[in-house]
Design a protein around this motif. Structure first.
Motif, PDB file in Angstrom:
ATOM      1  N   MET A  21       0.827  -1.200   0.000  1.00  0.00           N
ATOM      2  CA  MET A  21       0.000   0.000   0.000  1.00  0.00           C
ATOM      3  C   MET A  21       0.863   1.252   0.000  1.00  0.00           C
ATOM      4  SD  MET A  21      -3.072   1.058  -0.256  1.00  0.00           S
ATOM      5  CE  MET A  21      -4.104  -0.323   0.172  1.00  0.00           C
ATOM      6  N   THR A  22       1.962   1.234   0.738  1.00  0.00           N
ATOM      7  CA  THR A  22       2.868   2.377   0.760  1.00  0.00           C
ATOM      8  C   THR A  22       3.462   2.622  -0.622  1.00  0.00           C
ATOM      9  OG1 THR A  22       3.359   2.025   3.098  1.00  0.00           O
ATOM     10  CG2 THR A  22       4.937   3.338   1.854  1.00  0.00           C
ATOM     11  N   VAL A  23       3.862   1.552  -1.295  1.00  0.00           N
ATOM     12  CA  VAL A  23       4.408   1.689  -2.652  1.00  0.00           C
ATOM     13  C   VAL A  23       3.357   2.273  -3.595  1.00  0.00           C
ATOM     14  CG1 VAL A  23       5.203   0.380  -4.672  1.00  0.00           C
ATOM     15  CG2 VAL A  23       6.188  -0.087  -2.418  1.00  0.00           C
ATOM     16  N   LEU A  24       2.139   1.748  -3.543  1.00  0.00           N
ATOM     17  CA  LEU A  24       1.077   2.247  -4.414  1.00  0.00           C
ATOM     18  C   LEU A  24       0.786   3.724  -4.131  1.00  0.00           C
ATOM     19  CD1 LEU A  24      -1.104   1.891  -6.563  1.00  0.00           C
ATOM     20  CD2 LEU A  24      -2.596   0.939  -4.787  1.00  0.00           C
ATOM     21  N   LEU A  25       0.655   4.093  -2.881  1.00  0.00           N
ATOM     22  CA  LEU A  25       0.388   5.492  -2.542  1.00  0.00           C
ATOM     23  C   LEU A  25       1.544   6.408  -2.955  1.00  0.00           C
ATOM     24  CD1 LEU A  25      -1.320   5.039   0.917  1.00  0.00           C
ATOM     25  CD2 LEU A  25      -2.346   6.123  -1.099  1.00  0.00           C
ATOM     26  N   THR A  26       2.767   5.955  -2.772  1.00  0.00           N
ATOM     27  CA  THR A  26       3.933   6.747  -3.173  1.00  0.00           C
ATOM     28  C   THR A  26       3.925   6.983  -4.674  1.00  0.00           C
ATOM     29  OG1 THR A  26       5.232   5.907  -1.311  1.00  0.00           O
ATOM     30  CG2 THR A  26       6.461   6.816  -3.176  1.00  0.00           C
ATOM     31  N   ARG A  27       3.627   5.945  -5.437  1.00  0.00           N
ATOM     32  CA  ARG A  27       3.566   6.091  -6.901  1.00  0.00           C
ATOM     33  C   ARG A  27       2.427   7.018  -7.328  1.00  0.00           C
ATOM     34  NH1 ARG A  27       4.661  -0.187  -8.712  1.00  0.00           N
ATOM     35  NH2 ARG A  27       6.893  -0.161  -8.272  1.00  0.00           N
ATOM     36  N   LEU A  28       1.282   6.927  -6.653  1.00  0.00           N
ATOM     37  CA  LEU A  28       0.162   7.812  -6.975  1.00  0.00           C
ATOM     38  C   LEU A  28       0.501   9.258  -6.643  1.00  0.00           C
ATOM     39  CD1 LEU A  28      -2.807   5.609  -5.743  1.00  0.00           C
ATOM     40  CD2 LEU A  28      -2.383   6.331  -8.115  1.00  0.00           C
ATOM     41  N   LEU A  29       1.117   9.489  -5.498  1.00  0.00           N
ATOM     42  CA  LEU A  29       1.522  10.846  -5.126  1.00  0.00           C
ATOM     43  C   LEU A  29       2.487  11.425  -6.159  1.00  0.00           C
ATOM     44  CD1 LEU A  29       2.005  10.350  -1.282  1.00  0.00           C
ATOM     45  CD2 LEU A  29       0.326  11.866  -2.363  1.00  0.00           C
ATOM     46  N   GLU A  30       3.443  10.621  -6.597  1.00  0.00           N
ATOM     47  CA  GLU A  30       4.395  11.065  -7.612  1.00  0.00           C
ATOM     48  C   GLU A  30       3.682  11.365  -8.926  1.00  0.00           C
ATOM     49  OE1 GLU A  30       7.294   7.926  -7.795  1.00  0.00           O
ATOM     50  OE2 GLU A  30       8.207   8.517  -5.886  1.00  0.00           O
ATOM     51  N   ALA A  31       2.781  10.492  -9.337  1.00  0.00           N
ATOM     52  CA  ALA A  31       2.055  10.681 -10.594  1.00  0.00           C
ATOM     53  C   ALA A  31       1.212  11.953 -10.568  1.00  0.00           C
ATOM     54  CB  ALA A  31       1.171   9.466 -10.880  1.00  0.00           C
ATOM     55  N   LEU A  32       0.711  12.309  -9.403  1.00  0.00           N
ATOM     56  CA  LEU A  32      -0.137  13.495  -9.266  1.00  0.00           C
ATOM     57  C   LEU A  32       0.640  14.756  -8.884  1.00  0.00           C
ATOM     58  CD1 LEU A  32      -3.106  11.772  -7.406  1.00  0.00           C
ATOM     59  CD2 LEU A  32      -3.105  12.635  -9.776  1.00  0.00           C
ATOM     60  N   GLY A  33       1.940  14.597  -8.646  1.00  0.00           N
ATOM     61  CA  GLY A  33       2.762  15.745  -8.264  1.00  0.00           C
ATOM     62  C   GLY A  33       2.425  16.286  -6.884  1.00  0.00           C
ATOM     63  N   LEU A  34       2.023  15.392  -5.987  1.00  0.00           N
ATOM     64  CA  LEU A  34       1.648  15.792  -4.630  1.00  0.00           C
ATOM     65  C   LEU A  34       2.685  15.317  -3.627  1.00  0.00           C
ATOM     66  CD1 LEU A  34      -2.140  14.823  -4.701  1.00  0.00           C
ATOM     67  CD2 LEU A  34      -1.141  17.104  -5.005  1.00  0.00           C
ATOM     68  N   SER A  35       2.768  16.025  -2.519  1.00  0.00           N
ATOM     69  CA  SER A  35       3.644  15.590  -1.430  1.00  0.00           C
ATOM     70  C   SER A  35       3.033  16.029  -0.116  1.00  0.00           C
ATOM     71  CB  SER A  35       5.045  16.176  -1.595  1.00  0.00           C
ATOM     72  OG  SER A  35       4.997  17.581  -1.501  1.00  0.00           O
ATOM     73  N   GLY A  36       3.445  15.370   0.925  1.00  0.00           N
ATOM     74  CA  GLY A  36       2.969  15.694   2.262  1.00  0.00           C
ATOM     75  C   GLY A  36       2.616  14.437   3.026  1.00  0.00           C
ATOM     76  N   ASP A  37       2.432  14.602   4.316  1.00  0.00           N
ATOM     77  CA  ASP A  37       2.049  13.477   5.158  1.00  0.00           C
ATOM     78  C   ASP A  37       0.633  13.044   4.814  1.00  0.00           C
ATOM     79  OD1 ASP A  37       4.491  13.631   6.419  1.00  0.00           O
ATOM     80  OD2 ASP A  37       3.725  14.738   8.143  1.00  0.00           O
ATOM     81  N   LEU A  38       0.409  11.754   4.950  1.00  0.00           N
ATOM     82  CA  LEU A  38      -0.876  11.181   4.572  1.00  0.00           C
ATOM     83  C   LEU A  38      -1.192  10.027   5.508  1.00  0.00           C
ATOM     84  CD1 LEU A  38      -3.190  10.783   2.429  1.00  0.00           C
ATOM     85  CD2 LEU A  38      -1.612   9.269   1.244  1.00  0.00           C
TER      86      LEU A  38
END
Length: 133
Positions: A21-38
């Motif tokens: 799940m961490t890998v998937l969320l990290t890839r989604l954040l990168e794809a969307l250009g987002l960062s921050g705690d989640l």
């Protein structure tokens, strides 16, 4: 930092281990250009129905809810019902992992301030495809 709270047992049809799940969320954040705690809360239908009622005034469980944060450096919290995700994937004849990626991308976009519409749909599809490539 990505934090995952598990309120339901893992299901082999979805990448719900902490690492997956961490890998998937990290890839989604990168794809969307987002960062921050989640924070991601994996909840059962009863908990999701309660959240849906309390925060949106709707009855019954839903698939995913997003709660943006006002804290600096934090995107917010996502509540996800894996059971609803699996039901919908089966109902729509979709791959469960792709449907999961779409739900999470959709929620992340809500945390970023987007609302439903063609732009959100296009970004959701593109992010899910990129994250699973």
């Amino acid at each position: 930092m990505i934090s995952i709270e598990r309120g339901v047992p893992a299901d082999p049809r979805l990448p719900l281990t902490q690492r997956e799940m961490t890998v998937l969320l990290t890839r989604l954040l990168e794809a969307l250009g987002l960062s921050g705690d989640l924070n991601l809360a994996l909840v059962d239908d009863a908990a999701m129905a309660d959240l849906n009622r309390r925060h949106l005034g709707c009855s019954g469980p839903t698939n995913v809810l997003a709660f943006p944060s006002e804290e600096e450096g934090s995107l917010g919290e996502i509540a996800l019902s894996p059971a609803a995700c699996l039901r919908e994937a089966r109902l729509y004849g979709q791959d469960p992992v792709l449907h999961l990626a779409r739900l999470l991308a959709h929620a992340l976009l809500h945390l970023a301030g987007l609302d439903h519409g063609p732009e959100m749909e296009a970004l959701t599809e593109a992010a899910a495809a990129q994250a699973l490539a």
